[in-house]
Each structure stands twice: as structure tokens, then as C-alpha cells.
Design a protein around this motif. Structure first.
Motif: not given
Length: 233
Positions: A3-13, A15-19
């Protein structure tokens, strides 16, 4: 751990969209400034570049919409995460429309200067509204970048000033056309530019409203000004 790994992936994705959204914001902000400069000096070559570069904004909109759709399907965000994604999609739409309005300004500026024969200071008519709208757009993008709800709330009132300035321009241009029919053609072009600027202000205000939606969880679209300062229930 999964779950933690999935959450980090979501945050990264996300953030990439926001950028990329902020990149898109920078593109339309530049296009707006360039279009206004075209209107001021009559640079046809620069106007053509603004019009052509709108295609890049359109393509980025399609890419970002697709990325957001895939993010929703894969990650199935809820609560604040879902609000963030939905608000981001709306910001993307408003940015694309700002690009369209900037392209309209450049096209009108090119036509106006190619015809020549302007009988009044057309750029001076829109100088104030252009400055206010440029600042509102920049500050709205800054509030989105930092998710600053307080700053976003303060920006809502700025659009009222822009709307008032547009009504003043409209009255002045009507007076020009009534007093001297020879000004009708260039006055109408100036009016289309002023209207495009006013619409950009509306879209910039929308971005500020979406920031408030993400940060506070309340939708203040179509709310009366007196209700904006009320805390969310």
C-alpha cells in the motif's frame, strides 16, 4: 508495504501531471503576453508564431487528459486525492481555452495592423485590463502550484475589477463609433481583443476557484462574493 509503495507511485504520477500542467500554464501565459505585444506593435510574424504554437497547447491538453483518465482508472483515488485529479482536469481545460483566446488576440492584431488606418490609440484602450488580467493569470497559476487556498480566495475579487474595466472599454468604444463611423472597423477589432482579455480573466478566476475546491473541499463557483469568506461546513 504494498500500500505504501502504491501510494508513492500515485504521488509521483500526480506530481508528474501537475508539473506538465504548470508547463502548459507557462506556455499560455507566454502566448498571452506575446499576443498583447502583437496588438501593441503590429508584429505579424510574431502573431503567426502565437497562432501556430497554440497547436502545442492543444496537444498537451489531450496528453494530460489521457494521463488523468488513466490515473483515475489505475489508482481509483478517493476524497481529497479525487478532488485534486478532477480539479486538475478542469484547470487543463481552462488553460487550453486561455491559449485559444491568446490566439484570437494575435489573429485580430495581425488583421488590424495589416489594414492600417487606425484612428485612435487602440492599445491604450486595453492597457489596464491587459495588465490586471496578466497578473491574475500569473497569480492563479502560482496559487495552483503551491495549492494556496488563501491566495486563491483573494484573487476572486480581481476578476470583478477586470469585468468592470471591460464594461468601461465597451462604453468608450461605442462612443468612438457613434461620433466617427470611420472608427467602427478598428473599434470592433479592439472590442474583440478586450473581450478575449476579459475571458482570459474568467478562466484565471476559475483556476483560483479550483484551488479552493482542492484545499477546502468546497465548490465556490457561482457563489455570491459575501459568501466566499464563510468557512466550509
Amino acid at each position: 508495504m504494498t500500500g505504501e509503495h502504491s501510494s508513492k507511485q500515485y504521488d509521483q504520477e500526480l506530481e508528474a501531471i501537475r508539473s506538465k500542467v504548470l508547463l502548459m500554464g507557462g506556455m499560455v501565459e507566454t502566448a498571452f503576453d506575446e499576443a498583447l505585444e502583437c496588438f501593441r506593435v503590429g508584429d505579424a510574424a510574431r502573431a503567426d508564431r502565437v497562432i501556430a504554437e497554440d497547436q502545442a497547447v492543444n496537444q498537451l491538453e489531450v496528453q494530460l487528459d489521457d494521463a488523468c483518465s488513466h490515473l483515475i482508472v489505475r489508482r481509483q483515488p478517493t476524497a481529497n486525492d479525487l478532488r485534486t485529479v478532477m480539479a486538475t482536469i478542469k484547470v487543463i481545460t481552462d488553460l487550453e481555452r486561455i491559449g485559444d483566446e491568446a490566439s484570437k488576440i494575435a489573429r485580430t492584431a495581425k488583421n488590424l495592423h495589416e489594414r492600417g488606418g487606425m484612428s485612435f490609440a487602440h492599445y491604450d484602450m486595453v492597457r489596464t485590463i491587459a495588465k490586471g488580467t496578466s497578473e491574475l493569470l500569473h497569480d492563479s497559476l502560482d496559487a495552483f502550484a503551491r495549492l494556496d487556498g488563501k491566495q486563491a480566495l483573494e484573487l476572486i475579487a480581481a476578476d470583478e475589477v477586470i469585468d468592470h474595466e471591460f464594461r468601461t472599454i465597451l462604453r468608450n468604444l461605442i462612443t468612438f463609433m457613434m461620433e466617427d463611423p470611420r472608427t467602427i472597423s478598428s473599434a470592433l477589432d479592439t472590442l474583440w481583443v478586450a473581450k478575449a482579455i476579459e475571458r482570459i480573466g474568467d478562466h484565471a478566476k476559475n483556476i483560483a476557484e479550483y484551488v479552493i475546491y482542492v484545499v477546502e473541499g468546497r465548490d465556490i463557483r457561482h457563489s455570491k462574493p459575501v459568501a466566499l469568506d464563510q468557512p466550509v461546513a
